[in-house]
Scaffold this motif. Structure first.
Motif, mmCIF file in Angstrom:
data_model
loop_
_atom_site.group_PDB
_atom_site.id
_atom_site.type_symbol
_atom_site.label_atom_id
_atom_site.label_comp_id
_atom_site.label_asym_id
_atom_site.label_seq_id
_atom_site.Cartn_x
_atom_site.Cartn_y
_atom_site.Cartn_z
ATOM 1 N N ALA B 180 0.813 -1.214 0.000
ATOM 2 C CA ALA B 180 0.000 0.000 0.000
ATOM 3 C C ALA B 180 0.844 1.259 0.000
ATOM 4 C CB ALA B 180 -0.913 -0.013 1.212
ATOM 5 N N GLY B 181 0.224 2.356 -0.415
ATOM 6 C CA GLY B 181 0.882 3.648 -0.337
ATOM 7 C C GLY B 181 0.806 4.168 1.087
ATOM 8 N N PRO B 182 1.490 5.257 1.366
ATOM 9 C CA PRO B 182 1.483 5.829 2.704
ATOM 10 C C PRO B 182 0.060 6.156 3.136
ATOM 11 C CG PRO B 182 3.009 7.025 1.267
ATOM 12 C CD PRO B 182 2.244 6.082 0.410
ATOM 13 N N PRO B 183 -0.310 5.830 4.371
ATOM 14 C CA PRO B 183 -1.680 6.062 4.831
ATOM 15 C C PRO B 183 -2.024 7.542 4.948
ATOM 16 C CG PRO B 183 -0.318 5.115 6.580
ATOM 17 C CD PRO B 183 0.524 5.162 5.367
ATOM 18 N N GLY B 188 -3.092 6.707 -1.308
ATOM 19 C CA GLY B 188 -2.621 5.550 -0.561
ATOM 20 C C GLY B 188 -3.758 4.946 0.241
ATOM 21 N N ARG B 189 -4.482 5.772 0.954
ATOM 22 C CA ARG B 189 -5.530 5.290 1.830
ATOM 23 C C ARG B 189 -6.719 4.732 1.063
ATOM 24 N NH1 ARG B 189 -8.020 8.957 3.532
ATOM 25 N NH2 ARG B 189 -6.196 10.296 3.692
ATOM 26 N N HIS B 207 2.532 -1.113 4.370
ATOM 27 C CA HIS B 207 2.625 0.217 3.773
ATOM 28 C C HIS B 207 4.020 0.532 3.273
ATOM 29 C CE1 HIS B 207 -1.383 1.761 4.620
ATOM 30 N NE2 HIS B 207 -1.347 1.026 5.719
ATOM 31 N N GLY B 208 4.084 1.093 2.080
ATOM 32 C CA GLY B 208 5.340 1.570 1.533
ATOM 33 C C GLY B 208 5.266 3.080 1.408
ATOM 34 N N ASP B 209 6.194 3.661 0.682
ATOM 35 C CA ASP B 209 6.213 5.118 0.560
ATOM 36 C C ASP B 209 6.208 5.563 -0.899
ATOM 37 O OD1 ASP B 209 8.674 4.437 -0.317
ATOM 38 O OD2 ASP B 209 9.796 5.531 1.226
ATOM 39 N N SER B 214 10.926 0.651 -1.015
ATOM 40 C CA SER B 214 9.893 0.213 -0.072
ATOM 41 C C SER B 214 9.063 -0.916 -0.672
ATOM 42 C CB SER B 214 8.990 1.380 0.315
ATOM 43 O OG SER B 214 8.126 1.715 -0.749
ATOM 44 N N GLY B 215 8.987 -0.941 -2.000
ATOM 45 C CA GLY B 215 8.258 -2.010 -2.664
ATOM 46 C C GLY B 215 8.934 -3.360 -2.445
#
Lengths: 321, 321
Positions: B180-183, B188-189, B207-209, B214-215
């Motif tokens: 996921a993207g950053p919350p 992302g959310r 969660h990644g960034d 981060s992936g």
DNA sequence: GAGCAGTAGTTAATCGATTACACATGTATC
DNA sequence: GATACATGTGTAATCGATTAACTACTGCTC
């Protein structure tokens, strides 16, 4: 600014002095001014400031194609370096069109950038002359033009290309397809010259325009002509060529050896991973920005020539043994 | 300009009128002025002009990451649209950092851009408020912030994500790894919420960034936890995840089903080609630019919501039957 | 030929900063 | 107490354009 001055009970001159950290102002005055600035949410008008000081703290960067990750990386590096010196970068995207390039260069000059970084779309020197005539510091990046008189920052791929050629010849390839860049760009011409030079008569050259579509077309022609190896001279044409290879159901390296000039993060993910000639993009961008800043500073930076490296990954087959 | 006026034997006012195609000047005067301009190689100072007219004919575009081809494409589209309306675009690269984003936004405001296009790094509304308070036309692109009061242009991936989820569940996957993207970003959310919603309890979220590194890390954790399917919520994290999958020697789709949010030209080249959710980047960029121009023009554009589409290519295995 | 309208062009204020120079005040020197 | 000097601040010119207000001239009408 007048408002701030009034609010703090001082003149605009004093406000300006506080803002620019100039000599004078009493700590006490300083406080009052800062308070007024804070209270009014004042932000200085950069246009007015630049008009007066004839310095915009801005570099112009005109690149050939923003969608080409090679240039995107360069842009990023230029920006980083510039920012760390207090400069901002305005990016112009010429889209490989000399006309659009000229338009952008003029726009940037009209906005009085302090210096210009240019990746020229063609090797025609007229635009470069125009800029130089205007007395604006200029550095060429990646590509040069005929008879350039300004500093140039670029990558030298000769060694890597020669090594690549030797390997292909050594492995017995006799019909080597070269998907070349436009002959009116310095990178397009030089890379091709080096390669055909080292390949003797084994090279077949088709010119593309540094774009994906032209890569597929060139690959198609070369494959039709029976090429057993393909070398694309930039990553976008490589992408197109790869598509054509896939579309024909050819296996790399069994049916065809494959290599690309320019590395991209996804090349290692292909099966087999693609052998490339990697350019030091980040260093190129930074070096170019540094050269330009030096020029702006009145110094005379030397040309920079960085080295591109052959990265073997398996897509050449026997040629890599 | 004074020089030009003198050279043509007229006043600066007349030169200005000629330049701006204003009423008055006689064809004959006009000729004289143009001749003088030509002869002296005069180019108007855009700073001075802007200072006077309070219009820079420039849009600011602050994107999250220039190296992300998704944003590069958007930037390109924005630029095209802007240019066709006589505007220039200044691109700022926030590098997914809220701080750098704020710096850039302020720099652009200081330079008096006529309007601002922002892909916010976080969903914190304070920066957006600051811009709005300054009365500068603002349009959000791709991402939104909490309680946004300005027009927003984005892609809606709900349908595509739901369809994707249904397929995976239908094919019997029970441990589905979501990168996921950053919350604290709206994209992302939202994407994650939709997906986990449709997947019931089958989703495992890391969660990644929105960056490659981060992936890989997220993929590593999810694979360690026994995921049989991986979905990356943007192309860079997808790239990283793919690297991890390859590094472990896993076969797609046999060992692991794989999909990515965002299409990229090289996804079809992988073996098997990667199934993606494609966003209409060009349309997003153009729409955003149009909205901003409308806002500058005093109109009140509606929010734009474009649809992202699921593109099946084979990396989901049975789930695509 | 006085009055009016219309045209072409000039003068000068203005945008929002910077900065040379002038001025006022305080301190040190003889 | 006069002179010199340093210090902090204000005044006003300036950067290079735009544009409102004005002037000068030419025709036209009655």
């Amino acid at each position: 600014m007048k408002d701030v001055a009034q609010h703090a009970g001082v003149s605009t001159a004093t406000v300006s002095r506080v803002l620019n950290g100039h000599a004078a102002p009493t700590p006490e005055t300083r406080e009052r001014v800062l308070a007024a600035i804070e209270e009014l949410g004042y932000r200085p008008n950069a246009l007015a400031r630049s008009l007066r000081t004839t310095s915009t703290q801005t570099l112009g960067l005109v690149i050939s194609d923003l969608l080409n990750p090679f240039f995107a990386e360069i842009a990023r590096a230029v920006e980083d370096e510039a920012r760390s010196h207090g400069y901002c970068v305005v990016i112009g995207n010429a889209d490989e069109s000399a006309e659009q390039e000229a338009t952008y260069v003029r726009t940037l000059l009209d906005r009085r950038v302090d210096g210009l970084l240019l990746c020229p779309a063609t090797d025609d020197p007229s635009l470069v002359r125009e800029v130089s005539a205007g007395g604006v510091p200029l550095v060429l990046l990646d590509r040069t033009v005929r008879g350039a008189t300004c500093p140039v920052v670029r990558a030298d791929g000769s060694e890597a290309l020669t090594a690549l050629a030797r390997r292909l010849v050594g492995a017995g390839h006799t019909r080597i397809g070269v998907i070349a860049g436009p002959p009116n760009t310095s990178t397009g011409r030089e890379r091709t010259d080096v390669l055909t030079g080292s390949l003797g008569g084994l090279a077949q050259v088709v010119h593309g325009d540094f774009r994906q579509e032209s890569g597929s077309q060139a690959a198609a022609r070369l494959l039709d002509d029976g090429a057993t190896a393909l070398i694309a001279m930039d990553n976008l044409m490589g992408l197109g060529a790869l598509g054509e290879v896939r579309a024909r159901g050819l296996q790399i390296p069994h049916d065809i050896a494959f290599a690309v000039f320019d590395d991209q993060p996804w090349f290692p993910l292909l099966d087999p991973p693609i052998t490339v000639i990697a350019q030091p993009t980040v260093e190129m961008g930074r070096a170019a920005a540094r050269s330009l800043l030096a020029l702006i500073d009145g110094r005379q930076p030397d040309d920079v020539r960085l080295t591109a490296k052959l990265v073997l990954r398996g897509s050449l087959g026997e040629a890599e043994l």
